[in-house]
Write a protein that holds these residues in place. Structure first.
Motif, PDB file in Angstrom:
ATOM      1  N   GLN A 257       0.815  -1.216   0.000  1.00  0.00           N
ATOM      2  CA  GLN A 257       0.000   0.000   0.000  1.00  0.00           C
ATOM      3  C   GLN A 257       0.848   1.265   0.000  1.00  0.00           C
ATOM      4  N   ARG A 258       2.020   1.209   0.605  1.00  0.00           N
ATOM      5  CA  ARG A 258       2.881   2.401   0.626  1.00  0.00           C
ATOM      6  C   ARG A 258       3.808   2.468  -0.588  1.00  0.00           C
ATOM      7  N   GLY A 259       3.680   1.496  -1.487  1.00  0.00           N
ATOM      8  CA  GLY A 259       4.403   1.556  -2.752  1.00  0.00           C
ATOM      9  C   GLY A 259       5.797   0.969  -2.757  1.00  0.00           C
ATOM     10  N   ASP A 260       6.116   0.087  -1.796  1.00  0.00           N
ATOM     11  CA  ASP A 260       7.435  -0.550  -1.794  1.00  0.00           C
ATOM     12  C   ASP A 260       7.623  -1.391  -3.055  1.00  0.00           C
ATOM     13  N   ASP A 261       8.798  -1.291  -3.653  1.00  0.00           N
ATOM     14  CA  ASP A 261       9.129  -2.068  -4.854  1.00  0.00           C
ATOM     15  C   ASP A 261       9.944  -3.280  -4.427  1.00  0.00           C
ATOM     16  N   PHE A 262       9.323  -4.458  -4.393  1.00  0.00           N
ATOM     17  CA  PHE A 262      10.025  -5.648  -3.912  1.00  0.00           C
ATOM     18  C   PHE A 262       9.398  -6.909  -4.494  1.00  0.00           C
ATOM     19  N   VAL A 263      10.175  -7.980  -4.406  1.00  0.00           N
ATOM     20  CA  VAL A 263       9.714  -9.330  -4.737  1.00  0.00           C
ATOM     21  C   VAL A 263       9.880 -10.168  -3.489  1.00  0.00           C
ATOM     22  N   LEU A 264       8.846 -10.883  -3.082  1.00  0.00           N
ATOM     23  CA  LEU A 264       8.897 -11.670  -1.853  1.00  0.00           C
ATOM     24  C   LEU A 264       9.363 -13.091  -2.153  1.00  0.00           C
ATOM     25  N   GLU A 265      10.450 -13.498  -1.510  1.00  0.00           N
ATOM     26  CA  GLU A 265      10.943 -14.875  -1.626  1.00  0.00           C
ATOM     27  C   GLU A 265      10.348 -15.701  -0.494  1.00  0.00           C
ATOM     28  N   GLU A 266       9.859 -16.903  -0.827  1.00  0.00           N
ATOM     29  CA  GLU A 266       9.278 -17.807   0.162  1.00  0.00           C
ATOM     30  C   GLU A 266       9.773 -19.222  -0.118  1.00  0.00           C
ATOM     31  N   ASP A 267       9.736 -20.088   0.916  1.00  0.00           N
ATOM     32  CA  ASP A 267       9.995 -21.486   0.607  1.00  0.00           C
ATOM     33  C   ASP A 267       8.699 -22.100   0.072  1.00  0.00           C
ATOM     34  N   ASN A 268       8.839 -23.156  -0.687  1.00  0.00           N
ATOM     35  CA  ASN A 268       7.695 -23.732  -1.403  1.00  0.00           C
ATOM     36  C   ASN A 268       6.872 -24.624  -0.486  1.00  0.00           C
ATOM     37  N   ASP A 269       6.395 -24.024   0.601  1.00  0.00           N
ATOM     38  CA  ASP A 269       5.590 -24.750   1.570  1.00  0.00           C
ATOM     39  C   ASP A 269       4.113 -24.597   1.225  1.00  0.00           C
ATOM     40  N   SER A 270       3.319 -25.612   1.562  1.00  0.00           N
ATOM     41  CA  SER A 270       1.888 -25.558   1.243  1.00  0.00           C
ATOM     42  C   SER A 270       1.207 -24.381   1.929  1.00  0.00           C
ATOM     43  N   GLY A 271       1.697 -23.999   3.117  1.00  0.00           N
ATOM     44  CA  GLY A 271       1.107 -22.866   3.813  1.00  0.00           C
ATOM     45  C   GLY A 271       1.342 -21.537   3.134  1.00  0.00           C
ATOM     46  N   HIS A 272       2.351 -21.477   2.253  1.00  0.00           N
ATOM     47  CA  HIS A 272       2.640 -20.251   1.506  1.00  0.00           C
ATOM     48  C   HIS A 272       1.929 -20.221   0.154  1.00  0.00           C
ATOM     49  N   GLY A 273       1.089 -21.218  -0.071  1.00  0.00           N
ATOM     50  CA  GLY A 273       0.374 -21.279  -1.344  1.00  0.00           C
ATOM     51  C   GLY A 273       1.100 -22.097  -2.388  1.00  0.00           C
ATOM     52  N   GLY A 274       2.211 -22.702  -2.031  1.00  0.00           N
ATOM     53  CA  GLY A 274       2.957 -23.537  -2.967  1.00  0.00           C
ATOM     54  C   GLY A 274       2.673 -25.005  -2.717  1.00  0.00           C
ATOM     55  N   GLY A 275       3.325 -25.859  -3.457  1.00  0.00           N
ATOM     56  CA  GLY A 275       3.140 -27.289  -3.291  1.00  0.00           C
ATOM     57  C   GLY A 275       1.761 -27.726  -3.729  1.00  0.00           C
ATOM     58  N   ASN A 290      -3.863  -8.806  -4.637  1.00  0.00           N
ATOM     59  CA  ASN A 290      -3.033  -7.705  -4.159  1.00  0.00           C
ATOM     60  C   ASN A 290      -1.797  -7.464  -5.019  1.00  0.00           C
ATOM     61  N   LYS A 291      -1.700  -8.238  -6.127  1.00  0.00           N
ATOM     62  CA  LYS A 291      -0.615  -8.082  -7.107  1.00  0.00           C
ATOM     63  C   LYS A 291       0.761  -8.166  -6.433  1.00  0.00           C
ATOM     64  N   LEU A 292       0.925  -9.180  -5.614  1.00  0.00           N
ATOM     65  CA  LEU A 292       2.193  -9.397  -4.927  1.00  0.00           C
ATOM     66  C   LEU A 292       3.153 -10.173  -5.829  1.00  0.00           C
ATOM     67  N   GLU A 293       4.301  -9.576  -6.128  1.00  0.00           N
ATOM     68  CA  GLU A 293       5.346 -10.289  -6.866  1.00  0.00           C
ATOM     69  C   GLU A 293       6.070 -11.209  -5.888  1.00  0.00           C
ATOM     70  N   HIS A 294       6.227 -12.459  -6.267  1.00  0.00           N
ATOM     71  CA  HIS A 294       6.874 -13.403  -5.359  1.00  0.00           C
ATOM     72  C   HIS A 294       7.469 -14.550  -6.159  1.00  0.00           C
ATOM     73  N   TYR A 295       8.324 -15.315  -5.513  1.00  0.00           N
ATOM     74  CA  TYR A 295       8.828 -16.553  -6.107  1.00  0.00           C
ATOM     75  C   TYR A 295       9.158 -17.528  -4.992  1.00  0.00           C
ATOM     76  N   PHE A 296       9.115 -18.819  -5.317  1.00  0.00           N
ATOM     77  CA  PHE A 296       9.436 -19.856  -4.352  1.00  0.00           C
ATOM     78  C   PHE A 296      10.880 -20.285  -4.529  1.00  0.00           C
ATOM     79  N   ASN A 297      11.575 -20.404  -3.401  1.00  0.00           N
ATOM     80  CA  ASN A 297      12.956 -20.862  -3.432  1.00  0.00           C
ATOM     81  C   ASN A 297      12.996 -22.334  -3.825  1.00  0.00           C
ATOM     82  N   CYS A 298      14.156 -22.791  -4.260  1.00  0.00           N
ATOM     83  CA  CYS A 298      14.330 -24.193  -4.605  1.00  0.00           C
ATOM     84  C   CYS A 298      14.114 -25.052  -3.358  1.00  0.00           C
ATOM     85  N   ALA A 299      13.465 -26.176  -3.521  1.00  0.00           N
ATOM     86  CA  ALA A 299      13.157 -27.053  -2.392  1.00  0.00           C
ATOM     87  C   ALA A 299      14.423 -27.503  -1.664  1.00  0.00           C
ATOM     88  N   GLN A 300      14.337 -27.551  -0.329  1.00  0.00           N
ATOM     89  CA  GLN A 300      15.413 -28.053   0.529  1.00  0.00           C
ATOM     90  C   GLN A 300      16.747 -27.365   0.228  1.00  0.00           C
TER      91      GLN A 300
END
Length: 369
Positions: A257-275, A290-300
């Motif tokens: 909402q405040r306009g931060d320019d970022f990409v969110l890195e997450e692990d590929n866990d089911s709770g993060h919407g991955g898997g 919410n147009k969140l840019e993100h990517y999942f890290n490589c497993a393990q």
């Protein structure tokens, strides 16, 4: 003095490294230590070891130096300062330092003692060697996936500056009770060592399984607060609803909402919407809305997530104090999190191209990071 490959480093080269670093620090000039080490042809581990030596320790090798005061009586085998240097070296350089034998560690730090003597002294600080737990093994299939993933990311984002948009996120769990002071020299990727677990409480005691759960994110010139959340899962696993309602909505959304320019890195866990999940993926829907840019890290692959390095200082800090209830645990975790400097975080983020290249060079095996 020599590096791990056996190449000797002469005194003039060490003096050049120390002199250049002292000059830049005195003038307040920005520079990267890794570039200083590379210019002088030394490894990162060797370079930091050289810079960590104070003048007294540096000069004590020259027994005929008239400027060095002569001491009577038998000196202590290892001084408290020597042990402090060993402690910092093992904590700062991770696997590349911890995988050394005691004799190699003594040689690396120019300690005029045997490996057995160093082992005994470090044992007084609760350092011990243990056999590597099998969980550190990287299967051929996983190694292949890690290498392929690293190649793709390195081709797309080969420059440090391209990783400065990324905010690396992760959860961490803090045990309620004594964390224990035993620090095991393990290989990277290992989480547990069955022979080294300290059973300080009765396993039937409910407190033995209590943990506090928190989430944070770090990036270049960015460090979030340590945010605690609750979960009904006995192992602390975050559900889709917990992640959306306790992390994304109250913490990440204000950044957008405040306009931060970022990409969110997450692990590929089911709770993060991955898997793979059979449930309605409310997290994925939230990210799209919410147009969140993100990517999942490589497993393990904890070595490809710089935030993993940032959990080490607070956990080391907490290991020094017992914390028998959730309030003390949270206070110590927050105080330990404050000890993670932005300079340290920036260095970890800028290391991403090097991390990826190391994975490729090692054919997907776990790296020193």
């Amino acid at each position: 003095m020599s590096d791990l490959t056996g190449h000797a480093f002469d005194t003039p080269r060490k003096a050049r490294i120390k002199g250049a670093a002292d000059f830049m620090n005195h003038k307040g000039l920005p520079y990267f230590h890794t570039e200083l080490f590379r210019f002088n042809g030394v490894s990162k581990t060797r370079g930091w070891a050289i810079l960590s030596q104070d003048n007294e320790l540096f000069d004590r090798q020259h027994h005929n130096n008239e400027g060095v005061s002569k001491q009577r009586g038998r000196p202590s085998v290892l001084s408290p300062k020597d042990l402090e240097r060993c402690d910092h070296f093992l904590q700062d350089f991770g696997w590349s330092a911890r995988s050394l034998t005691w004799a190699q560690l003594a040689e690396e730090l120019d300690l005029d003692v045997s490996g057995q003597t160093l082992r005994i002294h470090m044992g007084s600080m609760h350092y011990h060697k243990c056999i590597a737990y099998s969980k550190g093994w990287v299967s051929r299939n996983l190694a292949s996936k890690r290498k392929d993933w690293a190649k793709v990311m390195l081709e797309r984002y080969p420059e440090c500056s391209q990783w400065r948009r990324v905010r690396f996120s992760d959860e961490v769990h803090w045990s309620v009770g004594p964390e224990g002071k035993v620090r095991i020299i393990r290989k990277p990727g290992e989480r547990y060592c069955a022979d080294c677990i300290q059973h300080t409480l009765n396993r039937d005691d409910e407190k033995a399984n209590q943990r506090q759960h928190s989430w944070a994110a770090v990036g270049y010139d960015f460090k979030s607060d340590l945010n605690f959340h609750t979960t009904k899962s006995c192992n602390g696993k975050m559900s889709l609803q917990v992640y959306r309602d306790q992390i994304l909505e109250p913490i990440v959304k204000p950044w957008l909402q405040r306009g931060d320019d970022f990409v969110l890195e997450e692990d590929n866990d089911s709770g993060h919407g991955g898997g793979a999940t059979k449930k309605r993926n409310i997290v994925k829907i939230w990210k799209e809305q919410n147009k969140l840019e993100h990517y999942f890290n490589c497993a393990q692959s904890p070595d490809l997530a710089p935030i993993e390095n940032c959990w080490r200082p607070p956990k080391q800090f907490m290991s020094r104090f017992p914390h028998w209830d959730e309030f003390e645990t949270r206070e110590l975790a927050l105080e330990g999190w404050q000890k993670v400097s932005q300079h340290f975080i920036n260095e970890q983020v800028d290391s991403m191209p090097r991390r990826l290249q190391d994975v490729v060079d090692l054919d997907g095996q776990m790296t020193r990071w």
